[in-house]
Write a protein that holds these residues in place. Structure first.
Motif, PDB file in Angstrom:
ATOM      1  N   ASP A 103       0.810  -1.211   0.000  1.00 39.12           N
ATOM      2  CA  ASP A 103       0.000   0.000   0.000  1.00 39.12           C
ATOM      3  C   ASP A 103       0.850   1.271   0.000  1.00 39.12           C
ATOM      4  O   ASP A 103       1.951   1.293   0.556  1.00 39.12           O
ATOM      5  CB  ASP A 103      -0.895   0.036   1.239  1.00 39.12           C
ATOM      6  CG  ASP A 103      -2.117  -0.859   1.101  1.00 39.12           C
ATOM      7  OD1 ASP A 103      -2.209  -1.609   0.105  1.00 39.12           O
ATOM      8  OD2 ASP A 103      -2.990  -0.813   1.992  1.00 39.12           O
ATOM      9  N   ASP A 104       0.317   2.325  -0.588  1.00 41.80           N
ATOM     10  CA  ASP A 104       0.769   3.720  -0.438  1.00 41.80           C
ATOM     11  C   ASP A 104       1.848   4.208  -1.405  1.00 41.80           C
ATOM     12  O   ASP A 104       2.302   5.344  -1.299  1.00 41.80           O
ATOM     13  CB  ASP A 104       1.228   4.033   1.005  1.00 41.80           C
ATOM     14  CG  ASP A 104       0.098   3.851   2.020  1.00 41.80           C
ATOM     15  OD1 ASP A 104      -1.077   3.869   1.595  1.00 41.80           O
ATOM     16  OD2 ASP A 104       0.390   3.683   3.210  1.00 41.80           O
ATOM     17  N   HIS A 146      -6.200   3.209  -4.528  1.00 38.91           N
ATOM     18  CA  HIS A 146      -6.122   3.362  -3.066  1.00 38.91           C
ATOM     19  C   HIS A 146      -6.712   4.724  -2.696  1.00 38.91           C
ATOM     20  O   HIS A 146      -6.223   5.423  -1.808  1.00 38.91           O
ATOM     21  CB  HIS A 146      -4.655   3.247  -2.632  1.00 38.91           C
ATOM     22  CG  HIS A 146      -4.440   2.986  -1.161  1.00 38.91           C
ATOM     23  ND1 HIS A 146      -5.230   2.150  -0.410  1.00 38.91           N
ATOM     24  CD2 HIS A 146      -3.504   3.456  -0.291  1.00 38.91           C
ATOM     25  CE1 HIS A 146      -4.794   2.127   0.837  1.00 38.91           C
ATOM     26  NE2 HIS A 146      -3.750   2.921   0.945  1.00 38.91           N
ATOM     27  N   HIS A 189      -6.253   9.589  -0.063  1.00 45.09           N
ATOM     28  CA  HIS A 189      -5.997   8.736   1.092  1.00 45.09           C
ATOM     29  C   HIS A 189      -6.734   9.242   2.333  1.00 45.09           C
ATOM     30  O   HIS A 189      -6.122   9.574   3.355  1.00 45.09           O
ATOM     31  CB  HIS A 189      -4.497   8.627   1.379  1.00 45.09           C
ATOM     32  CG  HIS A 189      -4.122   7.408   2.169  1.00 45.09           C
ATOM     33  ND1 HIS A 189      -4.226   7.362   3.539  1.00 45.09           N
ATOM     34  CD2 HIS A 189      -3.683   6.192   1.801  1.00 45.09           C
ATOM     35  CE1 HIS A 189      -3.844   6.170   3.971  1.00 45.09           C
ATOM     36  NE2 HIS A 189      -3.516   5.440   2.926  1.00 45.09           N
TER      37      HIS A 189
HETATM   38 ZN   LIG Z   1      -2.733   3.477   2.784  1.00 45.12          ZN
END
Ligand SMILES: [Zn+2]
Length: 316
Positions: free
Chosen positions: A73-74, A224, A228
């Motif tokens: 993730d990210d 995602h 965020h």
């Molecule tokens: Zn995240």
């Protein structure tokens, strides 16, 4: 023979050579341990691709025993520099979830500012005192409760963090009004980390070109969200906007939009968001609920994941 519908989905964030990095205290997985864990998974599990998982769900097919899927993730630079070459050499697919705004606008996500404040602080008690001072400063303007109220409410140790860290994260990730969260996070980021945001964004995240390169080389890139945020706190219109902007970014990166997937920021979602994902043809979505996914039990838009720390980091 019995069929298998379970898959272990592993969730990774930072993966780096911590001792030789600028922030050795960041809560991440050391690269050597990632390699060890991958050795372990290759020895005892069958690593499947996203296409394999989607097809199993669409056709109600069973999966190989001990199936595992790797998610990251990210959009950290770690994923391109450290993870991607290893997966590529071993012919393994990873699934990478990108919050687009930080990459398009050279911003640093608040969640990451919080991580790097924590990684830069030597004395946690000092940070708490400093945070209380910030609350004092804005108490009247934002009609805040007392410092003791927030500490008592939020300082509850979690699986991964002690109570001071949990207090700090919860206060600045969710508890305070959004505009104030941002102000205090920025104040503390400037004081403790002291790097220009756009410079730090380039040090922290992958570029568009790197993401396109991973797509071309068989990696799965997913949505995602755009900024965020906690998607379950948004109106339906705002949720739609977040998802649409995330999808536009995926298209620009060359992602196959017949097989696009989602990972919820902070694991936060609600029924209205799931309906939007269905409408937009999303194939599946990952939460941060800690469980082994069971395709007979879990809805495809509520697939749970394990953290890397829940699995062994040695192949011996
Ligand atoms: Zn995240």
């Amino acid at each position: 023979m019995n069929k298998n519908y379970k898959v272990t989905v592993v969730m990774y964030h930072y993966v780096r050579d911590l001792n030789n990095s600028r922030f050795p205290n960041i809560k991440g997985l050391d690269l050597s341990l990632f390699i060890e864990q991958l050795n372990y998974l290759q020895k005892y599990y069958y690593i499947i691709s996203m296409e394999h998982l989607i097809s199993a769900i669409d056709n109600n097919d069973s999966l190989p025993y001990n199936s595992v899927l790797l998610t990251f993730d990210d959009a950290y630079i770690d994923h391109f520099t450290n993870v991607f070459p290893i997966l590529f050499n071993r012919k393994i697919q990873g699934s990478f979830y990108v919050p687009a705004s930080n990459i398009m606008d050279n911003l640093v996500l608040d969640v990451n500012k919080i991580h790097f404040i924590l990684a830069s602080v030597i004395d946690m008690k000092q940070l708490i005192r400093r945070t209380f001072k910030e609350l004092n400063k804005y108490r009247n303007d934002y009609n805040l409760s007392s410092n003791e109220y927030y500490f008592e409410k939020l300082a509850i140790p979690s699986r991964m963090d002690n109570k001071e860290v949990v207090f700090f994260k919860r206060l600045l990730q969710k508890e305070l009004p959004e505009t104030l969260r941002r102000i205090i996070t920025d104040n503390l980021f400037r004081e403790f980390v002291d790097i220009n945001e756009s410079t730090f964004s380039k040090e922290l995240y992958m570029t568009k070109e790197q993401i396109t390169c991973m797509v071309k080389n068989g990696m799965h890139i997913g949505n995602h969200g755009f900024e965020h945020v906690w998607l379950d706190t948004l109106s339906e219109d705002k949720q739609k906007e977040e998802i649409a902007k995330g999808c536009n970014f995926l298209k620009e990166m060359g992602v196959d939009m017949n097989n696009w997937t989602m990972s919820y920021p902070y694991g936060a979602y609600d029924q209205s968001l799931i309906n939007i994902l269905k409408d937009k043809g999303c194939k599946l979505a990952f939460t941060a609920n800690v469980e082994i996914a069971d395709l007979n039990k879990n809805n495809r838009f509520e697939l749970p994941r394990l953290d890397t720390n829940d699995l062994p980091k040695s192949s011996k």
